[in-house]
Write an enzyme that holds these catalytic residues in place. Structure first.
Site, PDB file in Angstrom:
ATOM      1  N   HIS A 146       5.598   2.073  -8.470  1.00  0.00           N
ATOM      2  CA  HIS A 146       5.595   2.653  -7.117  1.00  0.00           C
ATOM      3  C   HIS A 146       6.965   2.483  -6.460  1.00  0.00           C
ATOM      4  O   HIS A 146       7.248   1.466  -5.830  1.00  0.00           O
ATOM      5  CB  HIS A 146       4.512   1.975  -6.275  1.00  0.00           C
ATOM      6  N   LEU A 193      12.705   6.888  -4.687  1.00  0.00           N
ATOM      7  CA  LEU A 193      14.142   6.971  -5.011  1.00  0.00           C
ATOM      8  C   LEU A 193      14.901   7.870  -4.037  1.00  0.00           C
ATOM      9  O   LEU A 193      16.128   7.897  -4.041  1.00  0.00           O
ATOM     10  CB  LEU A 193      14.338   7.476  -6.445  1.00  0.00           C
ATOM     11  N   ASN A 252       7.596  12.066  -2.613  1.00  0.00           N
ATOM     12  CA  ASN A 252       7.898  12.433  -1.215  1.00  0.00           C
ATOM     13  C   ASN A 252       9.403  12.500  -0.966  1.00  0.00           C
ATOM     14  O   ASN A 252       9.961  11.858  -0.078  1.00  0.00           O
ATOM     15  CB  ASN A 252       7.201  11.503  -0.211  1.00  0.00           C
ATOM     16  N   ASP A 287       1.654  10.261  -2.043  1.00  0.00           N
ATOM     17  CA  ASP A 287       1.928   8.970  -1.375  1.00  0.00           C
ATOM     18  C   ASP A 287       2.711   9.142  -0.077  1.00  0.00           C
ATOM     19  O   ASP A 287       3.644   9.949  -0.001  1.00  0.00           O
ATOM     20  CB  ASP A 287       2.708   8.033  -2.291  1.00  0.00           C
ATOM     21  N   HIS A 342      -2.905   7.099  -1.854  1.00  0.00           N
ATOM     22  CA  HIS A 342      -2.504   6.374  -0.649  1.00  0.00           C
ATOM     23  C   HIS A 342      -3.723   6.451   0.273  1.00  0.00           C
ATOM     24  O   HIS A 342      -3.988   7.497   0.858  1.00  0.00           O
ATOM     25  CB  HIS A 342      -1.278   7.077  -0.055  1.00  0.00           C
ATOM     26  N   HIS A 385      -0.900   0.328  -3.078  1.00  0.00           N
ATOM     27  CA  HIS A 385      -0.674  -0.703  -2.038  1.00  0.00           C
ATOM     28  C   HIS A 385      -1.916  -1.147  -1.267  1.00  0.00           C
ATOM     29  O   HIS A 385      -2.011  -0.962  -0.049  1.00  0.00           O
ATOM     30  CB  HIS A 385       0.420  -0.265  -1.069  1.00  0.00           C
ATOM     31  N   ASP A 416       6.551  -0.712  -4.083  1.00  0.00           N
ATOM     32  CA  ASP A 416       6.583   0.317  -3.023  1.00  0.00           C
ATOM     33  C   ASP A 416       7.978   0.318  -2.377  1.00  0.00           C
ATOM     34  O   ASP A 416       8.105   0.402  -1.143  1.00  0.00           O
ATOM     35  CB  ASP A 416       5.490   0.115  -1.972  1.00  0.00           C
ATOM     36  N   HIS A 456      15.321   2.776   3.660  1.00  0.00           N
ATOM     37  CA  HIS A 456      15.686   3.576   4.833  1.00  0.00           C
ATOM     38  C   HIS A 456      17.078   3.142   5.270  1.00  0.00           C
ATOM     39  O   HIS A 456      17.541   2.049   4.910  1.00  0.00           O
ATOM     40  CB  HIS A 456      14.673   3.369   5.962  1.00  0.00           C
TER      41      HIS A 456
HETATM   42  O1  DOR Z   1       5.763   2.123   4.317  1.00  0.00           O
HETATM   43  C1  DOR Z   1       5.735   3.125   3.610  1.00  0.00           C
HETATM   44  N1  DOR Z   1       6.846   3.828   3.325  1.00  0.00           N
HETATM   45  N2  DOR Z   1       4.550   3.535   3.120  1.00  0.00           N
HETATM   46  C2  DOR Z   1       4.428   4.703   2.462  1.00  0.00           C
HETATM   47  O2  DOR Z   1       3.324   4.993   2.057  1.00  0.00           O
HETATM   48  C3  DOR Z   1       5.584   5.592   2.287  1.00  0.00           C
HETATM   49  C4  DOR Z   1       6.841   4.845   2.329  1.00  0.00           C
HETATM   50  C5  DOR Z   1       8.087   5.711   2.464  1.00  0.00           C
HETATM   51  O3  DOR Z   1       8.178   6.715   1.764  1.00  0.00           O
HETATM   52  O4  DOR Z   1       8.979   5.336   3.231  1.00  0.00           O
END
Ligand code: DOR
Length: 440
Positions: free
Chosen positions: A61, A64, A95, A153, A180, A233, A306, A310
Protein backbone atom coordinates in the site's frame (compact mmCIF):
# COMPACT_ATOMS: atom_id res chain seq x y z
CA UNK A 1 28.89 -12.27 -9.73
CA UNK A 2 28.74 -14.32 -6.54
CA UNK A 3 27.91 -12.94 -3.12
CA UNK A 4 27.92 -14.75 0.19
CA UNK A 5 26.06 -13.18 3.09
CA UNK A 6 27.73 -14.77 6.08
CA UNK A 7 26.63 -15.66 9.55
CA UNK A 8 23.31 -13.85 9.88
CA UNK A 9 20.14 -15.10 11.52
CA UNK A 10 18.14 -15.90 8.41
CA UNK A 11 14.37 -15.69 8.65
CA UNK A 12 12.31 -17.00 5.73
CA UNK A 13 8.72 -17.55 6.88
CA UNK A 14 7.68 -19.11 3.57
CA UNK A 15 10.02 -22.03 4.21
CA UNK A 16 9.78 -21.95 8.02
CA UNK A 17 13.48 -21.10 8.23
CA UNK A 18 14.84 -19.30 11.27
CA UNK A 19 18.49 -19.98 12.04
CA UNK A 20 22.10 -19.10 11.42
CA UNK A 21 22.96 -19.66 7.76
CA UNK A 22 25.16 -18.43 4.97
CA UNK A 23 23.35 -17.33 1.84
CA UNK A 24 24.91 -17.71 -1.60
CA UNK A 25 23.70 -15.41 -4.35
CA UNK A 26 24.69 -16.10 -7.93
CA UNK A 27 23.74 -13.49 -10.50
CA UNK A 28 20.18 -12.42 -9.73
CA UNK A 29 19.13 -15.47 -7.76
CA UNK A 30 19.50 -17.21 -4.41
CA UNK A 31 21.64 -20.25 -5.08
CA UNK A 32 22.12 -21.86 -1.67
CA UNK A 33 21.40 -21.53 2.04
CA UNK A 34 23.68 -23.61 4.19
CA UNK A 35 25.38 -23.58 7.56
CA UNK A 36 28.79 -22.82 6.10
CA UNK A 37 29.41 -21.87 2.49
CA UNK A 38 33.06 -21.58 1.50
CA UNK A 39 33.90 -18.61 -0.67
CA UNK A 40 35.76 -19.03 -3.91
CA UNK A 41 38.16 -16.47 -5.35
CA UNK A 42 35.52 -14.48 -7.15
CA UNK A 43 33.05 -14.31 -4.23
CA UNK A 44 32.23 -11.07 -2.50
CA UNK A 45 31.66 -11.56 1.20
CA UNK A 46 29.19 -9.67 3.27
CA UNK A 47 29.79 -10.24 6.94
CA UNK A 48 26.37 -10.12 8.58
CA UNK A 49 27.16 -11.58 12.02
CA UNK A 50 24.62 -10.36 14.54
CA UNK A 51 22.28 -9.17 11.82
CA UNK A 52 19.01 -10.49 10.43
CA UNK A 53 18.63 -11.53 6.82
CA UNK A 54 15.02 -11.57 5.64
CA UNK A 55 13.20 -11.46 2.29
CA UNK A 56 13.07 -8.00 0.73
CA UNK A 57 9.98 -6.43 2.27
CA UNK A 58 6.73 -6.20 0.31
CA UNK A 59 4.71 -3.05 0.91
CA UNK A 60 1.29 -3.54 -0.61
CA UNK A 61 0.00 0.00 0.00
CA UNK A 62 2.07 2.89 -1.37
CA UNK A 63 1.19 6.20 -3.00
CA UNK A 64 3.91 7.13 -5.48
CA UNK A 65 2.04 10.21 -6.81
CA UNK A 66 3.54 10.04 -10.29
CA UNK A 67 2.00 10.80 -12.75
CA UNK A 68 0.62 14.16 -11.79
CA UNK A 69 1.86 15.11 -8.35
CA UNK A 70 5.62 14.92 -8.77
CA UNK A 71 5.91 17.76 -6.24
CA UNK A 72 4.82 15.26 -3.57
CA UNK A 73 6.77 12.20 -4.79
CA UNK A 74 8.07 10.63 -7.96
CA UNK A 75 8.51 7.00 -8.85
CA UNK A 76 12.27 7.58 -8.47
CA UNK A 77 12.13 9.19 -5.01
CA UNK A 78 9.49 6.72 -3.85
CA UNK A 79 11.62 3.77 -4.95
CA UNK A 80 14.67 5.26 -3.22
CA UNK A 81 12.62 5.58 -0.05
CA UNK A 82 11.42 2.01 -0.49
CA UNK A 83 14.83 0.40 -0.70
CA UNK A 84 16.12 2.58 2.14
CA UNK A 85 13.28 1.06 4.16
CA UNK A 86 14.19 -2.50 3.12
CA UNK A 87 11.25 -2.70 0.68
CA UNK A 88 12.08 -4.38 -2.63
CA UNK A 89 8.52 -4.83 -3.91
CA UNK A 90 5.69 -2.35 -3.61
CA UNK A 91 2.18 -1.99 -4.94
CA UNK A 92 1.21 1.56 -5.84
CA UNK A 93 -2.27 2.96 -5.48
CA UNK A 94 -4.08 4.38 -8.51
CA UNK A 95 -5.05 7.78 -7.05
CA UNK A 96 -2.57 9.58 -9.28
CA UNK A 97 -3.46 12.43 -11.66
CA UNK A 98 -4.83 11.13 -13.93
CA UNK A 99 -6.13 8.11 -12.05
CA UNK A 100 -4.65 4.78 -13.08
CA UNK A 101 -7.88 3.51 -14.59
CA UNK A 102 -6.52 2.50 -18.02
CA UNK A 103 -3.58 0.69 -19.52
CA UNK A 104 -1.63 3.72 -20.70
CA UNK A 105 -1.17 4.95 -17.12
CA UNK A 106 -0.29 1.47 -15.89
CA UNK A 107 2.21 1.16 -18.72
CA UNK A 108 3.74 4.54 -17.89
CA UNK A 109 4.22 3.57 -14.23
CA UNK A 110 5.81 0.27 -15.18
CA UNK A 111 8.17 1.92 -17.67
CA UNK A 112 9.25 4.63 -15.22
CA UNK A 113 9.85 2.01 -12.55
CA UNK A 114 11.97 -0.01 -14.96
CA UNK A 115 14.05 3.06 -15.79
CA UNK A 116 14.53 3.83 -12.10
CA UNK A 117 15.42 0.16 -11.61
CA UNK A 118 15.57 0.11 -7.82
CA UNK A 119 12.46 -1.73 -6.61
CA UNK A 120 9.77 -3.94 -8.12
CA UNK A 121 6.75 -1.70 -8.66
CA UNK A 122 3.36 -3.37 -9.06
CA UNK A 123 0.59 -0.97 -10.13
CA UNK A 124 -2.90 -1.30 -8.69
CA UNK A 125 -5.67 -0.34 -11.11
CA UNK A 126 -8.72 1.71 -10.23
CA UNK A 127 -12.02 -0.07 -9.64
CA UNK A 128 -14.06 2.72 -11.19
CA UNK A 129 -13.39 5.22 -13.95
CA UNK A 130 -11.56 8.16 -12.41
CA UNK A 131 -12.27 6.48 -9.04
CA UNK A 132 -15.58 8.32 -9.21
CA UNK A 133 -17.57 5.27 -8.10
CA UNK A 134 -19.95 5.48 -11.04
CA UNK A 135 -18.85 3.02 -13.73
CA UNK A 136 -16.21 0.33 -13.85
CA UNK A 137 -12.72 1.15 -15.06
CA UNK A 138 -11.09 -0.65 -17.98
CA UNK A 139 -10.57 -3.64 -15.69
CA UNK A 140 -9.71 -6.18 -18.41
CA UNK A 141 -7.10 -4.03 -20.13
CA UNK A 142 -5.66 -3.05 -16.74
CA UNK A 143 -5.24 -6.76 -16.06
CA UNK A 144 -3.61 -7.31 -19.45
CA UNK A 145 -1.19 -4.52 -18.67
CA UNK A 146 -0.27 -6.19 -15.39
CA UNK A 147 -2.07 -4.61 -12.44
CA UNK A 148 -2.01 -6.85 -9.37
CA UNK A 149 -5.25 -5.66 -7.76
CA UNK A 150 -8.03 -3.12 -8.08
CA UNK A 151 -8.76 -0.33 -5.63
CA UNK A 152 -10.29 3.13 -5.41
CA UNK A 153 -8.15 3.80 -2.33
CA UNK A 154 -8.71 7.22 -0.84
CA UNK A 155 -12.26 7.06 -2.15
CA UNK A 156 -14.52 4.20 -1.11
CA UNK A 157 -16.82 2.52 -3.64
CA UNK A 158 -20.11 3.58 -2.07
CA UNK A 159 -22.39 1.83 -4.55
CA UNK A 160 -22.73 -1.85 -3.52
CA UNK A 161 -23.92 -2.88 -6.99
CA UNK A 162 -20.79 -1.43 -8.58
CA UNK A 163 -18.65 -3.19 -5.98
CA UNK A 164 -20.52 -6.45 -6.65
CA UNK A 165 -19.94 -6.17 -10.40
CA UNK A 166 -16.29 -5.29 -9.86
CA UNK A 167 -15.84 -8.35 -7.64
CA UNK A 168 -17.53 -10.60 -10.17
CA UNK A 169 -15.53 -9.21 -13.07
CA UNK A 170 -12.20 -9.32 -11.22
CA UNK A 171 -12.66 -13.04 -10.68
CA UNK A 172 -12.09 -13.59 -14.39
CA UNK A 173 -8.57 -12.30 -13.81
CA UNK A 174 -8.09 -13.81 -10.34
CA UNK A 175 -7.27 -10.39 -8.91
CA UNK A 176 -8.20 -9.10 -5.43
CA UNK A 177 -10.14 -5.96 -4.68
CA UNK A 178 -8.48 -3.70 -2.11
CA UNK A 179 -11.14 -1.83 -0.21
CA UNK A 180 -10.80 1.54 1.51
CA UNK A 181 -13.65 1.02 3.96
CA UNK A 182 -15.38 4.28 4.75
CA UNK A 183 -19.01 5.25 4.54
CA UNK A 184 -18.59 8.82 3.39
CA UNK A 185 -22.09 9.77 4.49
CA UNK A 186 -21.18 8.82 8.04
CA UNK A 187 -17.61 10.15 8.02
CA UNK A 188 -18.99 13.32 6.38
CA UNK A 189 -16.26 15.95 6.58
CA UNK A 190 -14.66 14.41 9.65
CA UNK A 191 -11.02 15.03 10.43
CA UNK A 192 -10.11 12.95 13.48
CA UNK A 193 -11.50 10.03 15.46
CA UNK A 194 -14.92 10.81 16.89
CA UNK A 195 -14.68 10.82 20.67
CA UNK A 196 -13.07 12.73 23.50
CA UNK A 197 -10.36 14.31 21.33
CA UNK A 198 -12.75 15.52 18.64
CA UNK A 199 -14.84 17.07 21.42
CA UNK A 200 -11.84 18.69 23.13
CA UNK A 201 -10.35 20.09 19.94
CA UNK A 202 -13.57 20.97 18.18
CA UNK A 203 -12.33 19.06 15.13
CA UNK A 204 -15.11 17.15 13.42
CA UNK A 205 -15.10 13.44 14.24
CA UNK A 206 -15.06 10.34 12.03
CA UNK A 207 -16.85 7.54 13.88
CA UNK A 208 -15.42 4.03 13.83
CA UNK A 209 -18.76 2.92 12.48
CA UNK A 210 -18.01 4.71 9.18
CA UNK A 211 -15.32 2.07 8.66
CA UNK A 212 -17.13 -0.83 10.26
CA UNK A 213 -20.31 -0.48 8.18
CA UNK A 214 -18.23 -0.78 5.02
CA UNK A 215 -16.16 -3.66 6.41
CA UNK A 216 -19.48 -5.44 7.10
CA UNK A 217 -20.79 -4.66 3.63
CA UNK A 218 -17.61 -5.88 1.99
CA UNK A 219 -17.62 -9.09 3.99
CA UNK A 220 -21.19 -9.71 2.83
CA UNK A 221 -20.25 -8.95 -0.79
CA UNK A 222 -17.16 -11.15 -0.57
CA UNK A 223 -19.32 -14.04 0.61
CA UNK A 224 -21.93 -13.32 -2.05
CA UNK A 225 -19.49 -13.17 -4.95
CA UNK A 226 -16.57 -15.28 -3.80
CA UNK A 227 -14.34 -12.22 -3.41
CA UNK A 228 -11.51 -11.91 -2.67
CA UNK A 229 -11.47 -8.59 -0.82
CA UNK A 230 -8.47 -7.19 0.99
CA UNK A 231 -9.37 -4.59 3.64
CA UNK A 232 -6.89 -1.70 3.60
CA UNK A 233 -5.63 0.18 6.68
CA UNK A 234 -7.87 -1.37 9.35
CA UNK A 235 -8.12 1.09 12.24
CA UNK A 236 -10.80 0.02 14.69
CA UNK A 237 -11.36 -2.75 17.20
CA UNK A 238 -14.81 -3.33 15.71
CA UNK A 239 -13.34 -3.93 12.24
CA UNK A 240 -10.90 -6.47 13.69
CA UNK A 241 -13.80 -8.40 15.31
CA UNK A 242 -15.80 -8.35 12.08
CA UNK A 243 -12.85 -9.62 10.02
CA UNK A 244 -12.03 -12.28 12.62
CA UNK A 245 -15.59 -13.60 12.52
CA UNK A 246 -15.71 -13.44 8.71
CA UNK A 247 -12.49 -15.44 8.43
CA UNK A 248 -13.88 -18.04 10.85
CA UNK A 249 -16.83 -18.40 8.51
CA UNK A 250 -14.49 -18.86 5.57
CA UNK A 251 -15.12 -15.53 3.84
CA UNK A 252 -12.43 -14.65 1.24
CA UNK A 253 -11.14 -11.69 3.22
CA UNK A 254 -7.64 -10.51 4.04
CA UNK A 255 -6.57 -7.37 5.88
CA UNK A 256 -3.68 -5.03 6.54
CA UNK A 257 -2.77 -2.54 9.26
CA UNK A 258 -0.36 0.39 9.12
CA UNK A 259 2.43 1.04 11.64
CA UNK A 260 0.81 4.35 12.63
CA UNK A 261 -2.51 2.72 13.42
CA UNK A 262 -0.97 0.03 15.64
CA UNK A 263 1.42 2.49 17.32
CA UNK A 264 -0.25 5.86 17.83
CA UNK A 265 -3.44 7.11 19.44
CA UNK A 266 -5.72 10.07 18.92
CA UNK A 267 -4.16 12.02 21.82
CA UNK A 268 -1.37 12.95 19.40
CA UNK A 269 -3.86 15.20 17.64
CA UNK A 270 -3.95 17.51 20.68
CA UNK A 271 -0.75 19.10 19.37
CA UNK A 272 -2.56 20.01 16.15
CA UNK A 273 0.36 18.56 14.22
CA UNK A 274 -1.09 17.93 10.75
CA UNK A 275 1.26 14.97 10.38
CA UNK A 276 -1.19 13.12 12.62
CA UNK A 277 -3.98 13.75 10.11
CA UNK A 278 -4.64 10.53 8.28
CA UNK A 279 -7.59 8.65 6.87
CA UNK A 280 -8.72 6.52 8.61
CA UNK A 281 -7.80 8.55 11.69
CA UNK A 282 -5.63 7.54 14.63
CA UNK A 283 -7.94 6.00 17.21
CA UNK A 284 -7.70 4.91 20.86
CA UNK A 285 -5.56 2.62 23.03
CA UNK A 286 -8.33 0.02 22.90
CA UNK A 287 -8.20 0.05 19.09
CA UNK A 288 -4.40 -0.18 19.07
CA UNK A 289 -4.56 -3.20 21.38
CA UNK A 290 -7.20 -4.86 19.19
CA UNK A 291 -5.12 -4.26 16.04
CA UNK A 292 -2.10 -5.89 17.68
CA UNK A 293 -4.23 -8.81 18.85
CA UNK A 294 -5.46 -9.07 15.26
CA UNK A 295 -1.87 -9.29 14.04
CA UNK A 296 -1.12 -11.91 16.68
CA UNK A 297 -4.05 -14.23 15.99
CA UNK A 298 -3.84 -13.97 12.19
CA UNK A 299 -6.93 -11.82 11.67
CA UNK A 300 -4.67 -9.19 10.12
CA UNK A 301 -2.44 -10.69 7.47
CA UNK A 302 -0.13 -7.85 6.49
CA UNK A 303 1.56 -4.67 7.65
CA UNK A 304 1.60 -1.97 4.97
CA UNK A 305 2.83 1.61 5.16
CA UNK A 306 0.06 3.50 3.31
CA UNK A 307 2.98 5.77 2.37
CA UNK A 308 1.14 9.01 1.52
CA UNK A 309 3.59 11.85 0.85
CA UNK A 310 2.41 15.46 0.77
CA UNK A 311 4.32 18.71 0.39
CA UNK A 312 5.41 20.76 3.38
CA UNK A 313 3.27 23.65 2.15
CA UNK A 314 0.17 21.44 2.13
CA UNK A 315 0.86 20.04 5.58
CA UNK A 316 1.75 23.44 7.04
CA UNK A 317 -1.85 24.58 6.79
CA UNK A 318 -4.51 24.57 9.51
CA UNK A 319 -5.57 21.09 10.59
CA UNK A 320 -8.86 21.18 8.70
CA UNK A 321 -7.18 22.27 5.44
CA UNK A 322 -4.16 19.95 5.40
CA UNK A 323 -4.48 16.76 3.35
CA UNK A 324 -4.77 13.33 5.00
CA UNK A 325 -1.66 11.18 4.88
CA UNK A 326 1.51 9.95 6.52
CA UNK A 327 4.76 8.84 4.88
CA UNK A 328 5.84 5.39 5.90
CA UNK A 329 8.24 3.59 3.59
CA UNK A 330 11.31 4.55 5.60
CA UNK A 331 9.79 3.82 9.01
CA UNK A 332 7.69 0.74 8.15
CA UNK A 333 10.23 -1.79 9.43
CA UNK A 334 11.67 0.27 12.28
CA UNK A 335 8.29 1.18 13.79
CA UNK A 336 7.21 -2.46 13.47
CA UNK A 337 10.37 -3.74 15.16
CA UNK A 338 10.19 -1.08 17.87
CA UNK A 339 6.53 -1.41 18.75
CA UNK A 340 5.88 -5.09 18.06
CA UNK A 341 9.13 -7.04 18.34
CA UNK A 342 11.04 -5.11 21.01
CA UNK A 343 7.88 -4.91 23.13
CA UNK A 344 7.49 -8.71 22.74
CA UNK A 345 4.03 -8.31 21.28
CA UNK A 346 4.85 -10.24 18.10
CA UNK A 347 7.60 -12.75 17.41
CA UNK A 348 10.08 -11.98 14.69
CA UNK A 349 9.02 -14.75 12.31
CA UNK A 350 5.38 -13.65 12.35
CA UNK A 351 6.38 -10.01 11.99
CA UNK A 352 8.60 -10.68 8.98
CA UNK A 353 5.87 -12.80 7.37
CA UNK A 354 3.44 -9.88 7.63
CA UNK A 355 5.99 -7.59 6.02
CA UNK A 356 6.99 -9.89 3.17
CA UNK A 357 5.53 -13.31 2.46
CA UNK A 358 1.89 -12.62 3.37
CA UNK A 359 1.40 -9.49 1.24
CA UNK A 360 3.19 -11.24 -1.65
CA UNK A 361 0.72 -14.12 -1.33
CA UNK A 362 -2.29 -11.78 -1.29
CA UNK A 363 -1.07 -10.05 -4.45
CA UNK A 364 0.24 -13.31 -5.96
CA UNK A 365 3.56 -11.72 -6.81
CA UNK A 366 6.89 -13.59 -6.91
CA UNK A 367 8.38 -12.02 -3.80
CA UNK A 368 8.68 -12.39 -0.05
CA UNK A 369 10.77 -15.54 0.11
CA UNK A 370 14.38 -16.66 0.27
CA UNK A 371 13.67 -19.98 -1.50
CA UNK A 372 16.50 -21.43 -3.52
CA UNK A 373 16.07 -20.22 -7.09
CA UNK A 374 14.05 -17.15 -6.04
CA UNK A 375 15.11 -13.65 -7.05
CA UNK A 376 17.70 -12.43 -4.53
CA UNK A 377 15.56 -9.66 -3.04
CA UNK A 378 16.99 -9.38 0.45
CA UNK A 379 16.89 -7.04 3.41
CA UNK A 380 19.70 -7.09 5.98
CA UNK A 381 18.57 -5.68 9.31
CA UNK A 382 20.38 -4.51 12.40
CA UNK A 383 17.64 -5.24 14.95
CA UNK A 384 19.33 -3.22 17.70
CA UNK A 385 20.34 -0.13 15.72
CA UNK A 386 18.86 2.97 17.32
CA UNK A 387 18.08 6.08 15.33
CA UNK A 388 15.95 9.17 15.63
CA UNK A 389 13.37 9.86 12.91
CA UNK A 390 14.06 13.09 11.04
CA UNK A 391 11.64 13.67 8.20
CA UNK A 392 13.92 16.05 6.33
CA UNK A 393 16.47 13.25 5.99
CA UNK A 394 14.11 10.87 4.20
CA UNK A 395 14.79 9.86 0.62
CA UNK A 396 11.07 10.41 0.07
CA UNK A 397 10.02 13.92 -0.91
CA UNK A 398 7.44 13.67 1.84
CA UNK A 399 8.47 14.59 5.37
CA UNK A 400 5.01 14.18 6.84
CA UNK A 401 5.71 11.75 9.66
CA UNK A 402 4.14 11.74 13.12
CA UNK A 403 7.18 9.75 14.32
CA UNK A 404 9.39 12.85 13.93
CA UNK A 405 11.93 13.02 16.78
CA UNK A 406 11.11 9.53 18.06
CA UNK A 407 13.88 7.06 18.69
CA UNK A 408 13.29 3.76 16.92
CA UNK A 409 15.14 0.47 17.42
CA UNK A 410 15.99 -1.66 14.41
CA UNK A 411 16.79 -0.60 10.89
CA UNK A 412 17.50 -2.01 7.46
CA UNK A 413 21.20 -1.58 6.79
CA UNK A 414 21.43 -3.12 3.36
CA UNK A 415 18.93 -3.96 0.63
CA UNK A 416 19.60 -6.18 -2.37
CA UNK A 417 17.30 -6.48 -5.31
CA UNK A 418 17.86 -9.29 -7.81
CA UNK A 419 21.33 -9.81 -6.34
CA UNK A 420 22.37 -6.16 -6.63
CA UNK A 421 22.88 -3.78 -3.74
CA UNK A 422 20.33 -0.99 -4.04
CA UNK A 423 20.78 0.43 -0.55
CA UNK A 424 22.90 2.09 0.75
CA UNK A 425 22.94 3.97 -2.51
CA UNK A 426 26.62 4.91 -2.34
CA UNK A 427 27.38 1.23 -1.84
CA UNK A 428 25.22 0.42 -4.84
CA UNK A 429 26.97 2.96 -7.01
CA UNK A 430 30.44 1.96 -5.84
CA UNK A 431 32.34 -1.26 -6.01
CA UNK A 432 32.10 -4.22 -3.71
CA UNK A 433 35.36 -3.26 -2.03
CA UNK A 434 35.25 -3.49 1.73
CA UNK A 435 31.70 -4.70 1.68
CA UNK A 436 32.35 -6.85 4.67
CA UNK A 437 33.23 -3.75 6.64
CA UNK A 438 30.10 -1.95 5.64
CA UNK A 439 27.85 -3.84 7.98
CA UNK A 440 29.89 -3.18 11.11
O1 DOR B 1 -4.54 9.39 4.73
C1 DOR B 1 -4.70 8.96 3.59
N1 DOR B 1 -4.02 9.45 2.54
N2 DOR B 1 -5.61 7.99 3.38
C2 DOR B 1 -5.94 7.58 2.14
O2 DOR B 1 -6.76 6.70 2.06
C3 DOR B 1 -5.35 8.22 0.96
C4 DOR B 1 -4.04 8.81 1.27
C5 DOR B 1 -3.50 9.75 0.20
O3 DOR B 1 -3.58 9.40 -0.98
O4 DOR B 1 -2.97 10.80 0.56
Amino acid sequence: MKIIIQGARVIDPANKVDGRFDLLIEGTKIKAMEKDISPTKDTHLINAQGKLVVPGLVDMHVHLREPGREDKETIATGCRAAVAGGVTSLACMPNTTPVNDNKSITNFIKRRAQEVNLANVYPIGAISRGSMGEELSEMAELHEEGVVAYSDDGKPVMNPLLMRRALEYAQLFHLPMISHCEDIHLSADGLVNEGLISTLTGLKGIPREAEEIMVSRDIILAKMTGGPIHIAHVSSAGSVSLIRQAKKEGAPITAEVTPHHFSLTEEMVLRFDTNTKVNPPLRTKRDVEALIEGLRDGTIDAIASDHAPHTLAEKEQEYNLAPFGIVGLETLLAVSLTNLYHTKKLDLDTLIAKLSYNPAQILKIPAGTLSIGAKADICIIDPEKKFVVIGSQFYSKGENTPFQGQELIGAPIMTLRAGKIVYPLDEAAGSFNNLSNSLR
